[in-house]
Write a protein that holds these residues in place. Structure first.
Motif, PDB file in Angstrom:
ATOM      1  N   LEU A   1      45.918  12.763 -64.623  1.00 13.86           N
ATOM      2  CA  LEU A   1      46.960  13.662 -64.111  1.00 13.86           C
ATOM      3  C   LEU A   1      48.140  13.688 -65.067  1.00 13.86           C
ATOM      4  O   LEU A   1      48.599  14.751 -65.505  1.00 13.86           O
ATOM      5  N   VAL A   2      48.595  12.494 -65.421  1.00 14.09           N
ATOM      6  CA  VAL A   2      49.754  12.412 -66.306  1.00 14.09           C
ATOM      7  C   VAL A   2      49.454  13.095 -67.631  1.00 14.09           C
ATOM      8  O   VAL A   2      50.282  13.821 -68.189  1.00 14.09           O
ATOM      9  N   LYS A   3      48.241  12.887 -68.085  1.00 15.18           N
ATOM     10  CA  LYS A   3      47.842  13.450 -69.364  1.00 15.18           C
ATOM     11  C   LYS A   3      47.816  14.975 -69.286  1.00 15.18           C
ATOM     12  O   LYS A   3      48.357  15.675 -70.152  1.00 15.18           O
ATOM     13  N   SER A   4      47.186  15.503 -68.234  1.00 13.89           N
ATOM     14  CA  SER A   4      47.076  16.959 -68.172  1.00 13.89           C
ATOM     15  C   SER A   4      48.453  17.597 -67.996  1.00 13.89           C
ATOM     16  O   SER A   4      48.734  18.664 -68.539  1.00 13.89           O
ATOM     17  N   ILE A   5      49.317  16.914 -67.269  1.00 15.00           N
ATOM     18  CA  ILE A   5      50.681  17.434 -67.148  1.00 15.00           C
ATOM     19  C   ILE A   5      51.351  17.397 -68.516  1.00 15.00           C
ATOM     20  O   ILE A   5      52.046  18.334 -68.914  1.00 15.00           O
ATOM     21  N   GLY A   6      51.105  16.311 -69.221  1.00 13.05           N
ATOM     22  CA  GLY A   6      51.704  16.187 -70.546  1.00 13.05           C
ATOM     23  C   GLY A   6      51.236  17.264 -71.494  1.00 13.05           C
ATOM     24  O   GLY A   6      51.972  17.694 -72.376  1.00 13.05           O
TER      25      GLY A   6
ATOM     26  N   ILE B   1      48.721  22.425 -61.852  1.00 11.26           N
ATOM     27  CA  ILE B   1      48.130  21.081 -61.851  1.00 11.26           C
ATOM     28  C   ILE B   1      48.696  20.263 -60.695  1.00 11.26           C
ATOM     29  O   ILE B   1      47.967  19.601 -59.961  1.00 11.26           O
ATOM     30  N   VAL B   2      50.010  20.338 -60.544  1.00 14.10           N
ATOM     31  CA  VAL B   2      50.640  19.549 -59.483  1.00 14.10           C
ATOM     32  C   VAL B   2      50.154  20.015 -58.114  1.00 14.10           C
ATOM     33  O   VAL B   2      49.881  19.196 -57.231  1.00 14.10           O
ATOM     34  N   LEU B   3      50.017  21.315 -57.943  1.00 13.87           N
ATOM     35  CA  LEU B   3      49.580  21.820 -56.640  1.00 13.87           C
ATOM     36  C   LEU B   3      48.178  21.328 -56.298  1.00 13.87           C
ATOM     37  O   LEU B   3      47.913  20.949 -55.152  1.00 13.87           O
TER      38      LEU B   3
END
Lengths: 177, 944
Positions: B28-33, B44-46
């Motif tokens: 998650l952190v990576k894809s947000i990054g 992504i967050v949703l």
């Protein structure tokens, strides 16, 4: 207008207070936020948007402070990460700049040459450390050693728990073979 | 079995992985990054929110998993999304007995909830329990939550325990208990008012961290009630002295400076306590003087302390020597290359200028540099300084600059501020009427929607009343110049509403008064306004009333009125307007047009906006008419009260109603003179049209003459008295003569420096001359600006000042210094812990809470009256304080130098930086997170 004036007066009595702490990357990604004054989620997003717009576009040689909506935001860039703190108009900006640096030094000591990635994946630890440094928007401890001591006391608990966990995982691994 | 496997993997990863999170979370952190836009991030967050919602609903979520979900909730909330669906799980986690989980729960709830959230009630019980825990870490976690979540209602639930914790064995707990009490005090002072003595007592805590934390609440208490804490002045001075003498443990050093944050706090407190108090101020002279000498101005923290000293000195009653020290520190700031320090220097100047007004002159060129700096922050600070040093001789230059800047910015908050400052300065120091009106026009044109409506009313009043002198000629000139300027501006597009109201009103009252402009010309312009701003009913109302006045003046002077076709169509349009106000105005105008000259003249007399209107409340002029009607058989009038007589309730009701009605209806009693504290009456009324009744007591205020220099009041109000004195005085002329004489002097650059005279260097003094020598080439433009900002009104007065300040300086610097300072010095500076010596206030000493500590102190301190050794109290092993400090010292030096590496031995083993980064990189890859190559800075050391 008069409304602004009265709200300024409102904060006047809360002098020396940090209203929020904000860590934003060069790319405008939020790495940490801590709000000591009440802001709704909507206001928070607006504040972040507005401030990162201003701060990320400021040149390197300029003041580390900006005047913003009757408050002041003190910021400092470390590598690609901006540390920002919002304070009252009447506060000592240089002091707040050093509070930021103090925090970074503690993080550096804790992570061992801290980099942005450390904070991305361990943001909760950054929060724990911040909570030992600032409380309710006030500097509660100015000794790095004292902060380090209590954080390591907490971590020892974590380590103990982990050992326990890994031994359990071994048992499970054995059992499921 | 499958589930067990996952758990096993999860647990194993948790114990191995450096980041302690699951792959899911790292992904998650990576894809947000890696997301390239806010929209992608939101997507992504949703989807993460969906996942979490599902997972949280699963039965029997393992606690470890739950802990991670909560961290993930914190993460999505940090990114600005709503995680409230999971708050309850964070609350539950605080109930857990496992400290790890509890701590996570507390962290999450302090981030999620504020003190008014409904879920707080579910945590209070846990907090109460945790405050009683044997484990001090649990207590600390609970106290953190107390500081964030306890509100006024729940304070009593935890207060007794928090008070108990003030005496806890662990200093970390005592410190947080202090901070919690401090917060209670802010939330609800009455709830802890009986406990404030604890703060005094804790000032003497054996731990310097607790003492430092106690300064926060004490600062608040003292700022609320200085008088009750005067007895602590000597204690604070004593603490500060000992801090500067390095009596605190080395671990409080920061960049080789002893406990600087505590020093700054103490200076703030002392500034409060000694403000305007000579004897308290004198107690501080020595320690302040020491600070100026000791502070290392090469480090930022040293400068932070110096700046705090400057602030302190600007609050107390300083000695000449301290003033000199402060001025010197300021001049160092201003000469620095750092923008931060320049900013602090400008700020310091603004503070000190109140005490010694000539200090800014030494730095005029530096100030102008800051004013022209591209950095907005610095520029605004400089404008603030200029605002503070404005006088009648430099008002034009300063306000012109302010207005130029005001026009150039988009930030409405600051625009409002600078606009109101322009108005304030213009009202106080305007050199001429024309200038004043010109400035007001600019303010209204560019910030009209931001300025207070009172400013508009004040301007109209000024134009209507003139200047209080019986000089009709001058008044008429002013009005004509206003009319002329408005006729020029009126066709500009998109003028602010407030400005149009002023324009319409002035054109209506005085547009045709001089005879220069015809009624049809003015009325045409007014129709244009009503037409161009057809959606603004207030402006239209003003325009119609103005039209009515124009026509009335025409009719009254027996001229034939030709209503322009566009006016006619405007009137017709308004007769059918949705706004009853506009309708009424239109009908009134129509009715007026049909009246004869005599009637019109008594309805709307010429230039009578300042006249009193005598209102016959009894309508006695109708008596004859009534009499006639009664005689011919009409029923006599029965008043409302008589009609409903007997029924009390309804009478009350009615009379109340009646009251209500009158307060909303047209008011006939005279308006009070506008006061800043009273909300503008005009705006309270339905239509803020300045009817002739608006000013009822026009010439009253002038009798009281207040001094012009009194500028403290920031309220927006027109000071006619000051203006009256100012205007027509020779100050305006003399300043023009100064500016005309400037260019030749500035032009021959050599003579300026050789004779030390010239405009810019007229009052030469050492600091500034060194500044000049550093910058030999000075733009003559800048010098001119400097002269107009800082120079006096004329060259002769300037030289006067020079000689007077020249005579003043030596007296300050050399003659007075040795004479006065030592005299003030002998006042003993008592130690914090030196309680045996009652310092002046012997009666206080009896109740002094510090007394309680005497027993404690005996072992480590001698009551010899000199400096008591605080070290023994603070250091953990008093026998070898030096040894313990060396290691800390080296840590500090490593942090400030770049030579790290050595101290990592004591940390978890970490290699040199590059290797470390590689390791981290490898680790992340192992975890399946590929840091994007586009962003290698993620691995860069923050302090590198």
């Amino acid at each position: 207008g008069t409304d602004d004036h009265s709200s300024d007066l409102f904060w006047e009595s809360r002098i020396n207070m940090i209203h929020f702490v904000l860590l934003v990357s060069r790319q405008g990604k939020v790495r940490l936020t801590k709000w000591y004054s009440p802001y709704t989620q909507k206001e928070r997003s607006k504040v972040i948007r507005e401030l990162s717009g201003v701060i990320l576009n400021r040149g390197p040689k300029l003041c580390n402070f900006i005047e913003w909506r009757g408050y002041k935001v003190v910021y400092k860039r470390y590598a690609s990460l901006y540390f920002c703190m919002c304070i009252d108009e009447a506060d000592n900006e240089l002091e707040v700049l050093e509070i930021i640096h103090h925090y970074v030094e503690i993080l550096d000591r804790y992570f061992g040459s801290v980099c942005e990635l450390d904070l991305i994946f361990n943001f909760h630890k950054a929060y724990y450390i911040l909570d030992e440094l600032l409380i309710a928007g006030e500097l509660q401890e100015s000794s790095k050693k004292t902060v380090a001591r209590i954080i390591s006391a907490q971590d020892q608990l974590v380590e103990a728990a982990k050992e326990e966990a890994s031994s359990i995982s071994n048992i499970i691994a054995q059992a499921t073979k | 079995m499958e589930q067990l496997k996952t758990i096993g993997r999860e647990l194993a990863m948790g114990s191995q992985g450096g980041f302690g999170q699951s792959k899911e979370f790292l992904d998650l952190v990576k894809s947000i990054g890696e997301s390239r836009s806010k929209a992608e991030e939101d997507r992504i967050v949703l989807s993460e929110i969906d996942i979490l919602k599902r997972k949280l609903l699963e039965p029997d979520v393992p606690k470890r998993k739950m802990k991670e979900y909560i961290i993930r909730l914190v993460y999505i909330e940090m990114l600005g999304h709503d995680a409230s669906f999971g708050y309850i799980h964070a609350v539950k986690m605080t109930h857990d007995d496992n400290l790890l989980l509890k701590r996570t729960g507390y962290l999450a709830v302090t981030l999620f909830l504020d003190e008014d959230h409904d879920l707080i009630i579910l945590i209070v019980n846990t907090i109460q329990k945790d405050l009683r825990s044997d484990n001090y870490l649990v207590v600390c976690a609970a106290l953190n939550a107390v500081c964030r979540l306890i509100n006024e209602e729940t304070i009593p639930a935890v207060l007794p325990q928090v008070v108990d914790l003030l005496n806890h064995g662990k200093e970390a707990v005592r410190k947080k208990a202090i901070m919690a009490l401090h917060r209670f005090h802010r939330k609800s002072p009455s709830s802890v008012s009986h406990l404030v003595s604890n703060f005094r007592r804790k000032l003497c805590d054996s731990d310097p961290g607790v003492m430092g934390a106690t300064l926060c609440p004490l600062f608040d208490l003292i700022s609320e009630d200085v008088a009750s804490y005067k007895d602590l002045v000597s204690s604070f001075v004593g603490i500060l002295k000992q801090v500067t003498e390095r009596k605190l443990p080395k671990s409080y050093d920061y960049h080789q400076m002893p406990a600087p944050f505590i020093q700054i706090k103490l200076l703030k407190i002392m500034a409060l306590l000694s403000s305007g108090d000579k004897s308290a101020s004198e107690m501080m002279y020595m320690v302040l003087g020491d600070l100026f000498r000791k502070c290392d101005s090469s480090t930022n923290i040293g400068n932070a302390i110096l700046y705090e000293c400057i602030r302190c000195i600007s609050c107390i009653i300083p000695s000449p020597k301290l003033l000199e020290d402060a001025a010197e520190a300021i001049s160092k700031f201003l000469k620095s290359d750092s923008h931060n320090l320049k900013y602090m220097g400008i700020d310091g100047l603004g503070r000190l200028i109140k005490i010694s007004s000539d200090i800014a002159e030494q730095h005029q060129l530096a100030v102008i540099d800051c004013l022209e700096d591209p950095d907005d922050t610095l520029k605004r600070k400089t404008f603030e300084l200029l605002y503070k040093m404005t006088k009648s001789s430099n008002v034009e230059v300063i306000v012109d600059r302010m207005i130029d800047y005001m026009i150039s910015i988009n930030d409405n908050h600051y625009k409002t501020e600078i606009a109101s400052r322009c108005v304030e300065l213009a009202e106080q120091f305007a050199p001429s009427n024309q200038w004043f009106i010109q400035i007001m026009n600019k303010v209204f044109e560019h910030a009209g929607d931001l300025v207070n409506i009172k400013v508009a009313h004040n301007l109209m009043r000024l134009i209507a009343e003139g200047f209080g002198e019986d000089d009709d000629d001058a008044d008429n000139k002013l009005r004509l110049s206003a009319v002329e300027s408005y006729l020029q501006i009126i066709s500009e597009p998109k003028l602010p509403s407030l400005f149009l109201q002023v324009i319409s009103w002035v054109l209506g009252e005085y547009g045709t008064a001089d005879g220069k402009y015809s009624a049809s010309y003015i009325s045409g312009k007014l129709c244009d306004v009503a037409d161009a701003y057809s959606s603004d009913e207030t402006v239209k109302g003003y325009a119609v009333t103005a039209l009515m006045k124009i026509y009335a003046f025409e009719i009254a002077s027996w001229r034939k009125v030709d209503v322009l076709p566009e006016c006619q169509s405007l009137i017709e349009e308004l007769l059918a307007s949705h706004s009853t106000d506009l309708q009424q105005r239109a009908y009134e105008l129509q009715a007026l047009l049909a009246l004869d000259a005599r009637a019109v003249e008594s309805i709307l007399p010429l230039d009578a906006s300042c006249e009193d209107i005598e209102v016959d409340k009894d309508l006695s002029f109708l008596n004859g008419y009534i009499q006639q009607a009664i005689e011919s058989g009409a029923q006599p009038y029965v008043s409302e009260r008589e009609r409903s007589g007997g029924m009390f309730e309804t009478t009350d009701y009615h009379s109340q109603d009646h009251h209500e009605v009158t307060s909303h209806a047209l008011r006939f009693e005279a308006y009070e003179l506008p006061k800043p504290s009273v909300p503008s009456q005009a705006s309270a009324a339905l239509v803020p049209v300045p009817e002739p009744s608006y000013y009822s007591e026009p010439h009253q205020p002038i009798s009281t003459s207040s001094s012009v220099s009194e500028r403290e009041s920031s309220e927006i109000k027109l000071r006619l008295d000051g203006v009256k004195q100012k205007w027509g005085r020779p100050s305006y002329q003399s300043s023009t003569s100064a500016s005309s004489s400037t260019p030749p002097q500035a032009a021959n650059g050599t003579s300026i420096r050789s004779d030390g005279g010239g405009v810019a260097s007229s009052s030469s003094s050492k600091p500034r001359s060194s500044y000049e020598s550093k910058k030999p080439e000075i733009d003559p433009e800048k010098q001119r600006l400097a002269a107009s900002l800082f120079g006096g009104s004329s060259s002769s007065s300037r030289s006067d000042r020079k000689s007077s300040s020249g005579g003043h300086k030596p007296a300050k610097g050399t003659a007075n210094k040795p004479a006065t300072v030592p005299k003030e010095n002998p006042i003993p500076v008592p130690d914090l812990l030196d309680f045996d010596e009652p310092t002046g206030t012997s009666d206080v000493a009896a109740t002094d809470p510090f007394k309680e500590l005497e027993g404690l102190m005996e072992s480590s301190s001698q009551d010899g009256g000199g400096s008591t050794d605080v070290m023994g109290l603070y250091s953990t092993d008093a026998s070898a304080p030096v040894k313990t400090t060396t290691s800390v010292d080296s840590l500090l030096s490593e942090l400030s130098d770049s030579s790290r590496g050595t101290y990592h031995q004591s940390q978890t083993t970490k290699g040199p930086n590059s290797k470390e980064a590689l390791e981290k990189d490898a680790l992340v890859r192992q975890m399946g997170v590929n840091p994007t190559s586009q962003n290698p800075t993620l691995f860069k050391d923050l302090l590198g």
